[in-house]
Design a protein around this motif. Structure first.
Motif, mmCIF file in Angstrom:
data_model
loop_
_atom_site.group_PDB
_atom_site.id
_atom_site.type_symbol
_atom_site.label_atom_id
_atom_site.label_comp_id
_atom_site.label_asym_id
_atom_site.label_seq_id
_atom_site.Cartn_x
_atom_site.Cartn_y
_atom_site.Cartn_z
ATOM 1 N N PRO A 152 0.857 -1.185 0.000
ATOM 2 C CA PRO A 152 0.000 0.000 0.000
ATOM 3 C C PRO A 152 0.894 1.236 0.000
ATOM 4 O O PRO A 152 1.888 1.269 0.718
ATOM 5 C CB PRO A 152 -0.771 -0.108 1.307
ATOM 6 C CG PRO A 152 -0.693 -1.539 1.699
ATOM 7 C CD PRO A 152 0.631 -2.026 1.169
ATOM 8 N N TYR A 153 0.537 2.212 -0.792
ATOM 9 C CA TYR A 153 1.384 3.405 -0.862
ATOM 10 C C TYR A 153 0.524 4.633 -1.091
ATOM 11 O O TYR A 153 -0.654 4.535 -1.436
ATOM 12 C CB TYR A 153 2.386 3.265 -2.019
ATOM 13 C CG TYR A 153 1.716 3.301 -3.362
ATOM 14 C CD1 TYR A 153 1.064 2.164 -3.841
ATOM 15 C CD2 TYR A 153 1.696 4.457 -4.143
ATOM 16 C CE1 TYR A 153 0.417 2.188 -5.060
ATOM 17 C CE2 TYR A 153 1.058 4.483 -5.359
ATOM 18 C CZ TYR A 153 0.413 3.350 -5.824
ATOM 19 O OH TYR A 153 -0.243 3.378 -7.022
ATOM 20 N N VAL A 154 1.154 5.772 -0.917
ATOM 21 C CA VAL A 154 0.454 7.016 -1.196
ATOM 22 C C VAL A 154 1.486 8.025 -1.700
ATOM 23 O O VAL A 154 2.590 8.131 -1.165
ATOM 24 C CB VAL A 154 -0.295 7.530 0.065
ATOM 25 C CG1 VAL A 154 0.640 7.674 1.243
ATOM 26 C CG2 VAL A 154 -0.997 8.844 -0.222
ATOM 27 N N LEU A 155 1.127 8.716 -2.757
ATOM 28 C CA LEU A 155 2.006 9.754 -3.289
ATOM 29 C C LEU A 155 1.679 11.042 -2.553
ATOM 30 O O LEU A 155 0.509 11.311 -2.270
ATOM 31 C CB LEU A 155 1.759 9.958 -4.789
ATOM 32 C CG LEU A 155 1.857 8.711 -5.662
ATOM 33 C CD1 LEU A 155 1.712 9.087 -7.138
ATOM 34 C CD2 LEU A 155 3.185 8.014 -5.436
ATOM 35 N N THR A 156 2.692 11.826 -2.241
ATOM 36 C CA THR A 156 2.413 13.057 -1.509
ATOM 37 C C THR A 156 3.036 14.273 -2.176
ATOM 38 O O THR A 156 3.853 14.150 -3.075
ATOM 39 C CB THR A 156 2.979 12.993 -0.075
ATOM 40 O OG1 THR A 156 4.384 12.800 -0.160
ATOM 41 C CG2 THR A 156 2.353 11.856 0.706
ATOM 42 N N TRP A 157 2.630 15.431 -1.695
ATOM 43 C CA TRP A 157 3.161 16.708 -2.151
ATOM 44 C C TRP A 157 2.644 17.072 -3.536
ATOM 45 O O TRP A 157 2.808 18.198 -3.984
ATOM 46 C CB TRP A 157 4.681 16.724 -2.182
ATOM 47 C CG TRP A 157 5.259 17.362 -0.989
ATOM 48 C CD1 TRP A 157 5.603 16.747 0.170
ATOM 49 C CD2 TRP A 157 5.553 18.751 -0.805
ATOM 50 N NE1 TRP A 157 6.087 17.665 1.063
ATOM 51 C CE2 TRP A 157 6.081 18.896 0.496
ATOM 52 C CE3 TRP A 157 5.426 19.885 -1.603
ATOM 53 C CZ2 TRP A 157 6.483 20.143 1.004
ATOM 54 C CZ3 TRP A 157 5.831 21.110 -1.099
ATOM 55 C CH2 TRP A 157 6.362 21.230 0.189
ATOM 56 N N ALA A 158 2.112 16.112 -4.277
ATOM 57 C CA ALA A 158 1.630 16.418 -5.612
ATOM 58 C C ALA A 158 0.307 15.710 -5.810
ATOM 59 O O ALA A 158 -0.070 14.828 -5.043
ATOM 60 C CB ALA A 158 2.647 15.958 -6.640
ATOM 61 N N LEU A 159 -0.394 16.089 -6.855
ATOM 62 C CA LEU A 159 -1.656 15.456 -7.179
ATOM 63 C C LEU A 159 -1.441 14.628 -8.427
ATOM 64 O O LEU A 159 -0.792 15.069 -9.373
ATOM 65 C CB LEU A 159 -2.713 16.538 -7.465
ATOM 66 C CG LEU A 159 -3.507 17.116 -6.293
ATOM 67 C CD1 LEU A 159 -3.037 16.600 -4.944
ATOM 68 C CD2 LEU A 159 -3.510 18.623 -6.327
ATOM 69 N N ASP A 160 -1.982 13.440 -8.434
ATOM 70 C CA ASP A 160 -1.800 12.580 -9.592
ATOM 71 C C ASP A 160 -2.880 12.844 -10.630
ATOM 72 O O ASP A 160 -4.041 12.498 -10.441
ATOM 73 C CB ASP A 160 -1.846 11.125 -9.152
ATOM 74 C CG ASP A 160 -1.827 10.202 -10.343
ATOM 75 O OD1 ASP A 160 -1.079 10.508 -11.299
ATOM 76 O OD2 ASP A 160 -2.570 9.211 -10.343
ATOM 77 N N ALA A 161 -2.474 13.443 -11.724
ATOM 78 C CA ALA A 161 -3.438 13.806 -12.763
ATOM 79 C C ALA A 161 -4.082 12.568 -13.380
ATOM 80 O O ALA A 161 -5.252 12.579 -13.749
ATOM 81 C CB ALA A 161 -2.730 14.625 -13.850
ATOM 82 N N SER A 162 -3.323 11.492 -13.466
ATOM 83 C CA SER A 162 -3.851 10.295 -14.124
ATOM 84 C C SER A 162 -4.926 9.608 -13.291
ATOM 85 O O SER A 162 -5.680 8.784 -13.781
ATOM 86 C CB SER A 162 -2.715 9.300 -14.372
ATOM 87 O OG SER A 162 -2.389 8.627 -13.169
ATOM 88 N N GLY A 163 -4.987 9.940 -12.015
ATOM 89 C CA GLY A 163 -5.991 9.306 -11.166
ATOM 90 C C GLY A 163 -5.691 7.851 -10.868
ATOM 91 O O GLY A 163 -6.514 7.130 -10.316
ATOM 92 N N ARG A 164 -4.494 7.399 -11.225
ATOM 93 C CA ARG A 164 -4.160 5.996 -11.022
ATOM 94 C C ARG A 164 -3.595 5.713 -9.638
ATOM 95 O O ARG A 164 -3.580 4.578 -9.201
ATOM 96 C CB ARG A 164 -3.139 5.545 -12.067
ATOM 97 C CG ARG A 164 -3.762 5.007 -13.341
ATOM 98 C CD ARG A 164 -2.740 4.190 -14.106
ATOM 99 N NE ARG A 164 -1.711 5.047 -14.696
ATOM 100 C CZ ARG A 164 -1.817 5.626 -15.889
ATOM 101 N NH1 ARG A 164 -2.899 5.441 -16.614
ATOM 102 N NH2 ARG A 164 -0.853 6.378 -16.363
ATOM 103 N N HIS A 165 -3.105 6.768 -9.002
ATOM 104 C CA HIS A 165 -2.452 6.533 -7.717
ATOM 105 C C HIS A 165 -3.126 7.285 -6.583
ATOM 106 O O HIS A 165 -3.535 8.423 -6.757
ATOM 107 C CB HIS A 165 -0.997 6.991 -7.787
ATOM 108 C CG HIS A 165 -0.254 6.421 -8.947
ATOM 109 N ND1 HIS A 165 0.125 5.105 -9.003
ATOM 110 C CD2 HIS A 165 0.169 6.991 -10.100
ATOM 111 C CE1 HIS A 165 0.767 4.890 -10.151
ATOM 112 N NE2 HIS A 165 0.800 6.017 -10.834
ATOM 113 N N PRO A 166 -3.194 6.650 -5.418
ATOM 114 C CA PRO A 166 -3.682 7.387 -4.263
ATOM 115 C C PRO A 166 -2.704 8.514 -3.986
ATOM 116 O O PRO A 166 -1.489 8.317 -4.090
ATOM 117 C CB PRO A 166 -3.655 6.360 -3.128
ATOM 118 C CG PRO A 166 -3.055 5.128 -3.668
ATOM 119 C CD PRO A 166 -2.859 5.257 -5.118
ATOM 120 N N CYS A 167 -3.218 9.673 -3.684
ATOM 121 C CA CYS A 167 -2.293 10.771 -3.444
ATOM 122 C C CYS A 167 -2.902 11.790 -2.508
ATOM 123 O O CYS A 167 -4.107 11.876 -2.345
ATOM 124 C CB CYS A 167 -1.912 11.445 -4.754
ATOM 125 S SG CYS A 167 -3.313 12.193 -5.581
#
Lengths: 343, 343
Positions: free
Chosen positions: A148-163
């Motif tokens: 399980p992961y989460v991208l931070t500081w940015a928004l994922d435009a592709s909508g593929r990743h939790p962020c």
DNA sequence: TTGTAAGCGTTATCAC
DNA sequence: GTGATAACGCTTACAA
């Protein structure tokens, strides 16, 4: 002369023996105390105390397939802004019984892939990544190991990743518009090094876009790229001041650059924001405390860390969670000024 | 459609099967490549690649009884100075193939004991502690589990613990003497919160000792204790200025306090260092960049982190190491001034 | 509520 | 050089 002088670490079996129960019961007493009779639990606690027992994490992890450890891969700790986020992450995770494993890569994608692998190898239950652009192997490993992961500081435009993050580009646009509205036409920018740093790129892009909408641009001699250091800021400002006409508004890529730039202005006898409007991203609370007139974009980095932690904690607990959240940034206007009248 | 779409993490046995060797050989190939025939090694590498194999750290740790992980227990990451040290630690360890586990305790000894236990439980191969004063259970656990450790940021007077650090008290004495030599008599100090913070205490003690040697002291209204924040510095300075006669030299416990104090002076129209000499500990590079005249004591925190890491790395490798080293601190004199003539 | 015992995925000690 | 195989210390069905 018993508990205080144990010389070799006790194991679960030792506790079990001393408490006159099986290892299974001790294990249960330790992880789900409500599943054993209070009296037994007490005896076990006593034995644990007496032996100074500390569980063997690796064995526990191997058997349970969980480590209660979260990994964070950040660009660097050598920047207050990330240290801040990391700090918040750590605190929130700690409260939930998780330990944070930090790794940094100094803006090198290869290194990032390596340290990410190291964290997965360490068996992290979850991963916090910074930004959206990563080495393909990073996503591959995460996928293979189902971490399980989460991208931070940015928004994922592709909508593929939790962020969970900020819209840096929009923030930059706001910054530039603010200056445009004050009547500035002569812009310049000291950016951080953009290679391997999408946030730096986003900030530049945002500024460029806002200017373009007004038929303006960062022309020759109006854009420099410097490391995020005080001297980077000084040098950057010095170079920008060589261009004619002199810019009336200088936007800095982050707070350290801005403070360096400010120092250079002081050294040259330029008044800020009288002769020159200086603005920037990230905190700058410190610079602003000493010099009024610094308008900045403030990112709620502590909240970011806390949210990221909560996201993973909830997920790992099987609770519902927001797949993606955008945190609002704030344009902190501190006595910005219109451009000085043309001489 | 093979390596890229593995869906469940491969284990050592899978690699062994694919490479047509035993698990023992794969294990050897991975940890001591020189112990297997080159051709075999190549076949194994190939299989690893193909399966996207990543070792299971817990299993490895359980079997080998080493984790290649070092734990660091620091007061907080929310202070650039510790973030700095941590950063250096991390980099040095990473280069040696170790991973850093960070835990912070926000200056609470109980919490410190808890997180230390958590790290030991995680099986850290070594431990970096900050300061010399710790909860007794910290040393007990370290002893029971025979964890190599090193105390940092301070020097252990008892000589019982390996340490690498600074002499904060001596640094404070130098700071105070410098001001005494300039002719100051009216001293005041804004200290950080001393509870749970021996460095803050050492700095105060050093100042007091140096003053005492000249028959001076931090009298009533001349000493305040504030959190390490900008507003702490502002408030502290405000309170100190209420005393009469006004102090001519104000020493701040750290850089953030000093910058806050400086901001307050600016707000009140006091010139620094004209009307008031302001000095402090820790970096202050930022404040000094904007306002000349700030004399500070600089601690080489990055070196500290690197040394601490090297100490443990050497120890764990069975190589010789310095049991204890004192790092020199530097008094950075930036335009300090004598006290203004009495009016 | 407690005990028995089969793993968990490596490493390391032996033989071969 | 390589291969069996017994640990490593804990968790977790499954039984009792």
């Amino acid at each position: 002369m018993k508990s205080s002088s144990q010389h070799k670490a006790a194991k679960l079996a030792d506790v079990a023996r001393l408490a006159r129960v099986s290892t299974a019961t001790v294990s249960r007493a330790l992880t789900r105390p409500d599943k054993v009779k209070p009296a037994t639990a007490a005896r076990i606690r006593q034995a644990v105390q007496e032996l100074g027992y500390v569980a063997h994490g690796a064995a526990r992890a191997l058997a349970s397939r969980r480590t209660r450890t979260i990994g964070a891969v950040i660009p660097t700790l050598d920047n207050a802004i990330f240290a801040n986020t990391t700090h918040a992450l750590q605190k929130t995770l700690d409260d939930a019984g998780y330990t944070l494993l930090v790794a940094s890569h100094e803006f090198d994608a290869e290194v990032e892939a390596r340290v990410t692998q190291a964290l997965i190898e360490r068996g992290v239950d979850g991963l916090v990544l910074l930004g959206t652009s990563h080495h393909p192997s990073v996503f591959r490993m995460i996928h293979t190991h189902q971490v399980p992961y989460v991208l931070t500081w940015a928004l994922d435009a592709s909508g593929r990743h939790p962020c969970i993050g900020f819209d840096s580009r929009a923030a930059a646009i706001r910054m530039a518009r603010h200056l445009l509205e004050l009547g500035h036409h002569e812009f310049a920018m000291v950016s951080g090094i953009m290679a391997g740093n999408e946030r730096a790129r986003d900030r530049v892009e945002g500024v460029r876009e806002a200017l373009a909408a007004h038929g303006l641009r960062l022309g020759p001699g109006r854009f420099v790229e410097k490391p995020y250091t005080l001297s980077g800021g000084r040098e950057g400002m010095r170079e920008l001041l060589e261009a004619a006409p002199r810019p009336t508004a200088v936007i800095c890529g982050n707070d350290v650059l801005a403070i360096g730039a400010l120092a250079e202005c002081h050294a040259l006898g330029l008044a800020v924001p009288g002769d020159l409007s200086l603005t920037g991203f990230d905190d700058m609370e410190i610079a602003a405390a000493i010099t009024p007139g610094l308008t900045t974009v403030h990112f709620p980095t502590a909240e970011l860390g806390a949210y990221a932690a909560q996201h993973l904690i909830a997920r790992l607990a099987g609770e519902p969670f927001e797949p993606c959240v955008e945190l609002p940034v704030e344009l902190v206007v501190r006595g910005s000024s219109a451009p000085p009248p043309k001489s």
